[in-house]
Design an enzyme around this catalytic site. Structure first.
Site, PDB file in Angstrom:
ATOM      1  N   ALA A 181       1.072  -1.516  -0.107  1.00 56.98           N
ATOM      2  CA  ALA A 181      -0.138   0.263   0.467  1.00 56.98           C
ATOM      3  C   ALA A 181       0.593   1.581   0.144  1.00 56.98           C
ATOM      4  CB  ALA A 181      -1.295   0.173   1.348  1.00 56.98           C
TER       5      ALA A 181
ATOM      6  N   ASP B 196      -0.453  -4.641   3.242  1.00 59.61           N
ATOM      7  CA  ASP B 196       0.707  -4.633   3.418  1.00 59.61           C
ATOM      8  C   ASP B 196       0.800  -5.013   4.668  1.00 59.61           C
ATOM      9  OD1 ASP B 196       2.012  -1.760   1.966  1.00 59.61           O
ATOM     10  OD2 ASP B 196       2.876  -2.384   3.918  1.00 59.61           O
TER      11      ASP B 196
ATOM     12  N   ARG C 144      16.905  -0.414 -11.707  1.00 63.91           N
ATOM     13  CA  ARG C 144      16.027  -1.171 -10.754  1.00 63.91           C
ATOM     14  C   ARG C 144      16.364  -2.843 -10.136  1.00 63.91           C
ATOM     15  NH1 ARG C 144      14.234   0.646 -15.766  1.00 63.91           N
ATOM     16  NH2 ARG C 144      11.917   2.655 -15.215  1.00 63.91           N
TER      17      ARG C 144
ATOM     18  N   SER D 264       4.178  -6.206 -15.469  1.00 60.45           N
ATOM     19  CA  SER D 264       3.711  -5.148 -16.181  1.00 60.45           C
ATOM     20  C   SER D 264       5.109  -4.840 -17.360  1.00 60.45           C
ATOM     21  CB  SER D 264       3.764  -4.201 -15.386  1.00 60.45           C
ATOM     22  OG  SER D 264       4.373  -3.689 -14.587  1.00 60.45           O
TER      23      SER D 264
ATOM     24  N   ASP E 251       6.557   1.365 -20.186  1.00 62.50           N
ATOM     25  CA  ASP E 251       7.460   2.551 -20.986  1.00 62.50           C
ATOM     26  C   ASP E 251       6.764   2.632 -22.227  1.00 62.50           C
ATOM     27  OD1 ASP E 251      10.497   1.277 -19.280  1.00 62.50           O
ATOM     28  OD2 ASP E 251       8.005   0.286 -19.562  1.00 62.50           O
TER      29      ASP E 251
ATOM     30  N   ARG F 224       4.983   5.612 -22.089  1.00 60.29           N
ATOM     31  CA  ARG F 224       5.601   7.150 -22.237  1.00 60.29           C
ATOM     32  C   ARG F 224       6.234   7.289 -24.191  1.00 60.29           C
ATOM     33  NH1 ARG F 224       9.041   4.528 -17.092  1.00 60.29           N
ATOM     34  NH2 ARG F 224       7.684   5.479 -15.275  1.00 60.29           N
TER      35      ARG F 224
ATOM     36  N   HIS G  69      12.740  -4.795 -19.278  1.00 59.75           N
ATOM     37  CA  HIS G  69      11.780  -3.206 -18.458  1.00 59.75           C
ATOM     38  C   HIS G  69      13.046  -2.827 -17.249  1.00 59.75           C
ATOM     39  CE1 HIS G  69       9.359  -0.311 -16.771  1.00 59.75           C
ATOM     40  NE2 HIS G  69       9.671  -0.742 -14.747  1.00 59.75           N
TER      41      HIS G  69
HETATM   42  N1  LIG Z   1       7.099  -2.219 -12.994  1.00 59.86           N
HETATM   43  C1  LIG Z   1       7.520  -0.790 -13.024  1.00 59.86           C
HETATM   44  O1  LIG Z   1       6.475  -0.450 -14.592  1.00 59.86           O
HETATM   45  C2  LIG Z   1       7.369   0.258 -11.770  1.00 59.86           C
HETATM   46  C3  LIG Z   1       7.017   1.515 -11.737  1.00 59.86           C
HETATM   47  C4  LIG Z   1       6.801   2.231 -10.640  1.00 59.86           C
HETATM   48  C5  LIG Z   1       7.254   1.323  -9.555  1.00 59.86           C
HETATM   49  N2  LIG Z   1       7.770  -0.252  -9.913  1.00 59.86           N
HETATM   50  C6  LIG Z   1       8.000  -0.370  -8.568  1.00 59.86           C
HETATM   51  O2  LIG Z   1       7.247  -1.066  -7.686  1.00 59.86           O
HETATM   52  C7  LIG Z   1       7.576  -0.429  -6.195  1.00 59.86           C
HETATM   53  C8  LIG Z   1       7.005  -0.299  -4.991  1.00 59.86           C
HETATM   54  O3  LIG Z   1       7.149   0.457  -5.030  1.00 59.86           O
HETATM   55  P1  LIG Z   1       6.453   2.215  -4.227  1.00 59.86           P
HETATM   56  O4  LIG Z   1       7.163   3.387  -4.861  1.00 59.86           O
HETATM   57  O5  LIG Z   1       5.085   2.401  -4.153  1.00 59.86           O
HETATM   58  O6  LIG Z   1       7.577   1.649  -2.946  1.00 59.86           O
HETATM   59  P2  LIG Z   1       6.726   2.313  -1.751  1.00 59.86           P
HETATM   60  O7  LIG Z   1       8.108   1.912  -0.370  1.00 59.86           O
HETATM   61  O8  LIG Z   1       6.014   3.748  -1.245  1.00 59.86           O
HETATM   62  O9  LIG Z   1       5.943   0.982  -1.320  1.00 59.86           O
HETATM   63  C9  LIG Z   1       6.231  -0.154  -1.078  1.00 59.86           C
HETATM   64  C10 LIG Z   1       5.480  -0.676   0.245  1.00 59.86           C
HETATM   65  O10 LIG Z   1       5.972  -2.281   0.241  1.00 59.86           O
HETATM   66  C11 LIG Z   1       5.337  -2.935   1.557  1.00 59.86           C
HETATM   67  N3  LIG Z   1       5.809  -3.828   1.938  1.00 59.86           N
HETATM   68  C12 LIG Z   1       7.108  -3.907   2.096  1.00 59.86           C
HETATM   69  N4  LIG Z   1       7.134  -5.234   2.285  1.00 59.86           N
HETATM   70  C13 LIG Z   1       5.836  -6.178   1.976  1.00 59.86           C
HETATM   71  C14 LIG Z   1       6.051  -7.417   2.400  1.00 59.86           C
HETATM   72  N5  LIG Z   1       6.064  -8.868   3.019  1.00 59.86           N
HETATM   73  N6  LIG Z   1       4.024  -7.540   2.262  1.00 59.86           N
HETATM   74  C15 LIG Z   1       3.472  -6.574   2.213  1.00 59.86           C
HETATM   75  N7  LIG Z   1       3.720  -5.633   1.766  1.00 59.86           N
HETATM   76  C16 LIG Z   1       5.465  -5.179   2.173  1.00 59.86           C
HETATM   77  C17 LIG Z   1       5.577  -1.954   2.054  1.00 59.86           C
HETATM   78  O11 LIG Z   1       5.099  -1.751   3.537  1.00 59.86           O
HETATM   79  C18 LIG Z   1       5.384  -0.468   1.881  1.00 59.86           C
HETATM   80  O12 LIG Z   1       4.312   0.155   1.615  1.00 59.86           O
HETATM   81  C19 LIG Z   1       9.080  -0.667  -6.215  1.00 59.86           C
HETATM   82  O13 LIG Z   1       9.603  -1.684  -6.421  1.00 59.86           O
HETATM   83  C20 LIG Z   1       9.090  -0.031  -7.726  1.00 59.86           C
HETATM   84  O14 LIG Z   1      10.187   0.538  -8.193  1.00 59.86           O
HETATM   85  C21 LIG Z   1       7.171  -0.707 -10.356  1.00 59.86           C
END
Ligand SMILES: NC(=O)c1ccc[n+]([C@@H]2O[C@H](COP(=O)([O-])OP(=O)(O)OC[C@H]3O[C@@H](n4cnc5c(N)ncnc54)[C@H](O)[C@@H]3O)[C@@H](O)[C@H]2O)c1
Length: 322
Positions: A17, A41, A95, A150, A155, A158, A182
């Protein structure tokens, strides 16, 4: 008054979350992507608060119900689970730097999720999502069609945004795709890109060719580095990925068989196996169906193979054999 009966509902589970998970939930309620949305979460206080904040807005959306909390049982019976939990990039971090920490999270998480939603389609958003897809597939034993990431859906959006602005046309009239990792080795398939039916290089604005080699090189660079730029400015990327992930959720829950550049184990496509990377892929109720081989130039084919080798190398470094 007649008894109120219950009808089958569509259920979206979101793990994490944080910035991405909550943006995804927000987009999902506005787009009415699922009837039931459960946000989970390990930070229960945060997830509960986010769930409440979202639920308080549902008077103004469709009939979706939203809950948030730290009890994983809330995900029970979900049709689709999107995983956003884990570490995110810090400014300057790639990443791939996140792989070890996020694989350790998946080792704990996947068995618990499988207990709650054994029949769900699983979509990873957590990075590095291509590497994590193979890791999660191995941890869970899920068939490759039901666990994917995803990939380059974001990308590609974008890229289309940049091209549409320059061409002065609607974004959905731009047909261009980013494929591969990605991440830093991704690339656009320019040889195949069109606006409507017109090849990109032939597109003119006021008689001027706008998509010159210089423009295309700069656009590629912009897309590959877009996340770094946003993270530098605000610490995370969240809105666009939230929308991109909801697009995938819709394709699954509405059995669309939409062609989207998601990433799954290629399982022989282009002779590549044991590596997940993005190709245009038919996505529907069972998850990933066919990953499509598309016309591309020799140079682009070389870029695809280089991207696969890059990911293969990362998997080997992490001890994940294909
Ligand atoms: N694939 C894509 O295109 C893309 C784009 C943006 C971000 N991301 C990735 O998405 C991920 C999340 O990014 P964010 O900005 O939301 O990070 P964030 O730190 O805001 O949120 C991550 C959440 O994960 C929770 N968490 C950690 N371990 C957990 C577990 N074992 N069980 C349940 N919840 C858990 C944390 O408490 C936190 O609330 C990152 O790895 C980021 O790089 C991917």
């Amino acid at each position: 008054m007649a008894n109120i009966t219950t009808v089958p509902v569509t259920k979206l589970g979101i793990v994490g979350a944080g910035s991405v998970g909550t943006s995804l939930a927000y987009a999902a309620i506005i787009r009415e992507a699922a009837r039931e949305i459960a946000l989970y979460d390990i930070d229960a206080t945060r997830a509960e608060a986010e769930g409440l904040d979202l639920a308080h807005g549902t008077q103004f959306t469709g009939a979706s119900t939203v809950t948030g909390g730290g009890d994983i049982e809330a995900l029970a019976g979900a049709d689709i689970i999107v995983i956003t939990a884990g570490a995110r990039q810090q400014p300057g971090q790639s990443r791939l730097d996140l792989a070890g920490a996020n694989i350790r999270i998946l080792e704990k998480l996947m068995p618990q999720l499988m207990e709650q939603a054994p029949d769900a389609v699983y979509v990873l958003v957590t990075n590095p999502c291509d590497v994590l897809t193979i890791a999660a597939q191995k941890i869970s034993g899920l068939p490759r069609n039901r666990i994917f990431c995803s990939g380059t859906v974001l990308d590609t959006s974008r890229l289309r945004w940049l091209l549409a602005k320059e061409a002065h046309v609607l974004m959905t009239s731009v047909h261009a795709t980013i494929i591969g990792e990605h991440g830093d080795s991704e690339f656009p398939v320019w040889s195949n890109a069109t606006i409507g039916p017109v090849p990109l290089q032939d597109w003119r604005v006021s008689g001027r060719q706008v998509f010159t080699d210089e423009f295309l090189a700069a656009a590629t660079d912009d897309v590959v580095n877009a996340a770094y730029r946003v993270i530098e400015g605000k610490g995370a990327t969240n809105y666009a990925i939230g929308l991109a992930a909801v697009r995938i959720v819709e394709a699954v829950l509405q059995a669309e068989n939409a062609v989207l550049p998601v990433s799954a184990d290629l399982s022989g496509t282009y002779g590549i196996s044991g590596v997940a990377l993005s190709l245009p892929t038919v996505v529907g109720s069972g998850g990933v169906y066919t990953m499509l081989e598309m016309p591309m130039s020799e140079k682009e084919h070389g870029q695809l193979m280089a991207s696969a080798e890059q990911l293969q190398g990362e998997l080997a470094k992490l001890g994940i054999s294909s």
